[in-house]
Design a protein around this motif. Structure first.
Motif, mmCIF file in Angstrom:
data_model
loop_
_atom_site.group_PDB
_atom_site.id
_atom_site.type_symbol
_atom_site.label_atom_id
_atom_site.label_comp_id
_atom_site.label_asym_id
_atom_site.label_seq_id
_atom_site.Cartn_x
_atom_site.Cartn_y
_atom_site.Cartn_z
ATOM 1 N N ARG A 59 -37.757 25.629 31.707
ATOM 2 C CA ARG A 59 -37.454 26.878 31.377
ATOM 3 C C ARG A 59 -38.036 27.734 32.517
ATOM 4 N NH1 ARG A 59 -35.023 28.042 26.912
ATOM 5 N NH2 ARG A 59 -36.111 30.409 27.060
ATOM 6 N N LEU A 60 -38.424 27.357 33.686
ATOM 7 C CA LEU A 60 -39.008 28.131 34.625
ATOM 8 C C LEU A 60 -38.238 29.510 34.913
ATOM 9 C CD1 LEU A 60 -41.452 28.487 36.360
ATOM 10 C CD2 LEU A 60 -40.226 27.148 38.000
ATOM 11 N N PRO A 61 -37.032 29.272 35.230
ATOM 12 C CA PRO A 61 -36.138 30.616 35.444
ATOM 13 C C PRO A 61 -36.242 31.730 34.518
ATOM 14 C CG PRO A 61 -34.912 28.522 35.932
ATOM 15 C CD PRO A 61 -36.117 28.070 35.184
ATOM 16 N N MET A 62 -36.103 31.297 33.368
ATOM 17 C CA MET A 62 -36.338 32.128 32.076
ATOM 18 C C MET A 62 -37.497 32.837 31.933
ATOM 19 S SD MET A 62 -33.802 29.823 31.585
ATOM 20 C CE MET A 62 -34.008 28.425 30.839
ATOM 21 N N THR A 63 -38.702 31.906 32.234
ATOM 22 C CA THR A 63 -40.013 32.772 32.446
ATOM 23 C C THR A 63 -40.186 33.813 33.459
ATOM 24 O OG1 THR A 63 -40.765 30.432 31.512
ATOM 25 C CG2 THR A 63 -42.268 31.985 32.276
ATOM 26 N N ILE A 64 -39.738 33.173 34.549
ATOM 27 C CA ILE A 64 -39.759 34.270 35.593
ATOM 28 C C ILE A 64 -39.116 35.391 35.364
ATOM 29 C CG2 ILE A 64 -39.182 34.525 38.062
ATOM 30 C CD1 ILE A 64 -39.995 31.768 38.588
ATOM 31 N N MET B 288 -49.779 18.815 30.751
ATOM 32 C CA MET B 288 -48.964 19.993 31.752
ATOM 33 C C MET B 288 -47.938 20.576 30.918
ATOM 34 S SD MET B 288 -47.840 19.865 35.520
ATOM 35 C CE MET B 288 -49.253 19.231 36.265
ATOM 36 N N SER B 289 -47.847 21.799 30.844
ATOM 37 C CA SER B 289 -46.931 22.545 30.270
ATOM 38 C C SER B 289 -45.699 22.318 31.000
ATOM 39 C CB SER B 289 -47.152 24.027 30.032
ATOM 40 O OG SER B 289 -47.308 24.506 31.466
ATOM 41 N N LEU B 290 -44.213 22.825 30.281
ATOM 42 C CA LEU B 290 -43.263 22.565 31.112
ATOM 43 C C LEU B 290 -43.190 23.751 32.137
ATOM 44 C CD1 LEU B 290 -40.784 22.490 28.152
ATOM 45 C CD2 LEU B 290 -41.487 20.645 29.564
ATOM 46 N N THR B 291 -43.722 24.846 32.103
ATOM 47 C CA THR B 291 -43.641 25.664 33.088
ATOM 48 C C THR B 291 -44.914 25.349 34.250
ATOM 49 O OG1 THR B 291 -43.436 27.502 31.609
ATOM 50 C CG2 THR B 291 -44.343 28.169 33.884
ATOM 51 N N GLY B 292 -45.490 24.521 34.047
ATOM 52 C CA GLY B 292 -46.357 23.865 34.885
ATOM 53 C C GLY B 292 -45.876 22.947 35.897
ATOM 54 N N TYR B 293 -44.991 22.062 35.135
ATOM 55 C CA TYR B 293 -44.023 21.125 35.788
ATOM 56 C C TYR B 293 -43.116 22.039 36.850
ATOM 57 C CZ TYR B 293 -45.493 16.785 33.138
ATOM 58 O OH TYR B 293 -46.284 15.933 32.556
ATOM 59 N N GLY B 294 -42.535 22.892 36.264
ATOM 60 C CA GLY B 294 -41.643 23.778 37.229
ATOM 61 C C GLY B 294 -42.290 24.419 38.533
ATOM 62 N N ILE B 295 -43.447 24.799 38.267
ATOM 63 C CA ILE B 295 -44.388 25.478 39.425
ATOM 64 C C ILE B 295 -44.324 24.250 40.286
ATOM 65 C CG2 ILE B 295 -46.416 26.534 40.228
ATOM 66 C CD1 ILE B 295 -46.239 28.055 37.604
ATOM 67 N N LEU B 296 -45.151 23.038 39.785
ATOM 68 C CA LEU B 296 -45.469 21.931 40.579
ATOM 69 C C LEU B 296 -44.315 21.422 41.496
ATOM 70 C CD1 LEU B 296 -47.512 19.743 41.542
ATOM 71 C CD2 LEU B 296 -46.717 18.217 39.389
ATOM 72 N N GLY B 297 -43.248 21.390 40.750
ATOM 73 C CA GLY B 297 -41.976 21.238 41.383
ATOM 74 C C GLY B 297 -41.421 22.084 42.628
ATOM 75 N N ILE B 298 -41.725 23.295 42.440
ATOM 76 C CA ILE B 298 -41.519 24.339 43.670
ATOM 77 C C ILE B 298 -42.462 24.082 44.611
ATOM 78 C CG2 ILE B 298 -41.806 26.639 44.384
ATOM 79 C CD1 ILE B 298 -40.696 27.352 41.516
ATOM 80 N N VAL B 299 -43.763 23.733 44.329
ATOM 81 C CA VAL B 299 -44.685 23.466 45.488
ATOM 82 C C VAL B 299 -44.335 22.131 45.948
ATOM 83 C CG1 VAL B 299 -47.238 22.965 46.101
ATOM 84 C CG2 VAL B 299 -46.652 24.579 44.300
ATOM 85 N N VAL B 300 -44.046 21.179 45.522
ATOM 86 C CA VAL B 300 -43.539 19.972 46.277
ATOM 87 C C VAL B 300 -42.390 20.004 47.131
ATOM 88 C CG1 VAL B 300 -42.825 17.435 45.775
ATOM 89 C CG2 VAL B 300 -44.611 18.316 44.748
ATOM 90 N N LEU B 301 -41.375 20.699 46.576
ATOM 91 C CA LEU B 301 -40.265 21.099 47.244
ATOM 92 C C LEU B 301 -40.483 21.852 48.446
ATOM 93 C CD1 LEU B 301 -36.770 20.924 47.414
ATOM 94 C CD2 LEU B 301 -37.085 23.249 46.196
ATOM 95 N N LEU B 302 -41.214 22.914 48.436
ATOM 96 C CA LEU B 302 -41.746 23.591 49.809
ATOM 97 C C LEU B 302 -42.371 22.632 50.638
ATOM 98 C CD1 LEU B 302 -42.896 26.866 48.231
ATOM 99 C CD2 LEU B 302 -40.827 26.447 49.500
ATOM 100 N N PHE B 303 -43.331 21.796 50.275
ATOM 101 C CA PHE B 303 -43.903 20.713 51.010
ATOM 102 C C PHE B 303 -43.074 19.921 51.823
ATOM 103 C CE2 PHE B 303 -45.679 16.421 51.771
ATOM 104 C CZ PHE B 303 -46.882 16.922 52.683
ATOM 105 N N LEU B 304 -41.825 19.279 51.297
ATOM 106 C CA LEU B 304 -41.045 18.380 51.611
ATOM 107 C C LEU B 304 -40.038 19.291 52.450
ATOM 108 C CD1 LEU B 304 -39.920 16.506 48.525
ATOM 109 C CD2 LEU B 304 -41.323 15.705 50.204
#
Length: 435
Positions: free
Chosen positions: A303-308, A1-17
């Motif tokens: 690097r998710l913030p920079m990508t967005i 998984m790419s670094l950006t993919g890890y970041g997006i997965l983190g956001i999804v998990v956070l919203l679920f929690l």
């Protein structure tokens, strides 16, 4: 998984929690630590966790938060809020909707020594709602007014939200305080105008109160003198560089305690309760800040913030349209996530966007607070609505939410107005030569 993919997965998990009602601080901390371990390694993750916790809780800049919280708590327990409301009522209580307008003014004045929206709403609920019920005010108007005007405690300095934003973005807290004065007063006046027009058309919503003499009005001003003294000492001291914002918070808290003791306005029991509430509120804020710092570390390595930021800036639309999309995100996000948590989560993502678009960071700080005010009265989270309903158990959540809707639209209109004309936000600090 790419670094950006890890970041997006983190956001999804956070919203679920968060949807699962996990405490915000521990949800952010857990996602940040787990993500860091997955991307780097276990040793680096736990080393980051321990160092960030120590750095956050030993950060001298964050001392300003418990000091300003203490200032507001002592002010509440010494009866300042009641005197502010009484003064406002004596001056405008005889107008249609006068008690509701007095609540707005009292919230704005109390905000100068409180800094918290929910705390201002809770304080004024206990003071103003019984009076409005006595004069047979519409329950929806009365409760909606207090819930919405309570948000002024976040805009009018000293503001905990401004402090957190300033620390996160390395912006001057003093400049943020100055920039919040005009928008806070402007919003308060719009709230009062809205109440007056509605009650003028339908007097049953908010009957006029008793008329006071000029002598009573002049004598009542004694109820705001101590508040103005404390506010001016803190703001002038910070503005002219006599002391830093942290020292100003200490001066404000110490001054409030000394005034309360000299005027014999606080009991030992009240002082102990003020200290306990300060401890509880400060711990809550600081642990959320620590969680946001750890989550920010994870987002930084992905690097998710920079990508967005790069993706948004490269969109083939005007800068104001991109800013509008950011504002829309905050409006929607505020309906589901606690205001302070939302700011801590999103500042690392959207602040670089605003910088690349060329908008002033002080202006963005003010816009964040206005959008936060919208969030605290928007369903389903609407923390101020829950606070008002909790103080007065006879009020249902639907009643308070319904009463908040007209004020919510005012805040939306103001946010769009300030987006189109950003100089309206900055004219006061510009006039003083601070920006």
């Amino acid at each position: 998984m790419s670094l950006t993919g890890y970041g997006i997965l983190g956001i999804v998990v956070l919203l679920f929690l968060l949807i699962a009602s996990m405490p915000v601080a521990f949800a952010m901390m857990g996602v940040g630590l787990t993500g860091f371990v997955m991307v780097v390694n276990k040793n680096a993750g736990f080393s980051m966790l321990s160092s960030d916790l120590i750095d956050t809780f030993s950060n001298p800049s964050l001392v300003v938060i418990p000091l300003f919280v203490l200032m507001g708590q002592v002010a509440f327990h010494s009866g300042i809020s009641k005197r502010l409301f009484r003064t406002a009522y004596i001056w405008i209580g005889s107008l249609p909707g006068g008690l509701a307008m007095a609540s707005v003014i009292a919230c704005a004045l109390f905000g100068t020594i409180c800094g918290s929206g929910p705390a201002t709403a809770a304080t004024m609920s206990a003071v103003a709602l019984p009076e409005m019920r006595r004069y047979k005010y519409d329950a929806s108007l009365a409760s909606g007014t207090v819930a919405s005007a309570g948000g002024l405690g976040m805009m009018i300095p000293p503001s905990v939200v401004f402090i957190v934003y300033g620390i996160l973005t390395q912006q001057s807290i003093g400049k943020l305080f100055l920039a919040g004065i005009f928008p806070g007063v402007f919003i308060a006046l719009l709230f009062c105008f809205s109440i007056y027009i509605r009650c003028l058309k339908d007097p049953s919503l908010g009957p006029a109160g008793e008329r006071s003499s000029l002598k009573e009005k002049i004598l009542s001003m004694a109820g705001v003198i101590e508040t103005l003294i404390l506010f001016l000492i803190v703001m002038i001291g910070i503005f002219f560089g006599f002391f830093t914002p942290t020292e100003g918070a200490g001066v404000g808290a110490g001054g409030t305690i000394i005034l309360s003791l000299l005027l014999r306005q606080i009991t030992w029991k009240g002082f102990v309760r003020a200290m306990m509430e300060t401890l509880r509120t400060s711990c809550m804020i600081l642990i959320i800040v620590a969680g946001a710092v750890i989550l920010g570390r994870f987002f930084a390595i992905t690097r998710l913030p920079m990508t967005i930021a790069s993706s948004l800036v490269s969109l083939p639309i005007p800068a104001w349209a991109i800013c509008f999309l950011v504002m829309l995100f905050y409006m929607v996000g505020g309906c589901f996530i606690d205001a302070l948590a939302l700011i801590l989560l999103t500042i690392p993502i959207f602040y670089p966007v605003v910088q690349q678009l060329g908008y002033d960071p002080i202006w963005f700080g003010v816009m964040i607070v206005i959008l936060t005010q919208i969030g605290v009265i928007s369903p389903p989270v609407g923390i101020n609505v829950y606070v008002v309903s909790g103080i007065d158990r006879s009020l249902s959540l639907s009643t308070v939410f319904r009463g908040s809707i007209p004020f919510l639209w005012i805040l939306v209109i103001v946010s769009v107005l300030f987006l189109i004309f950003p100089d309206l936000v900055l004219w006061f600090p510009n006039w003083l030569g601070t920006i």
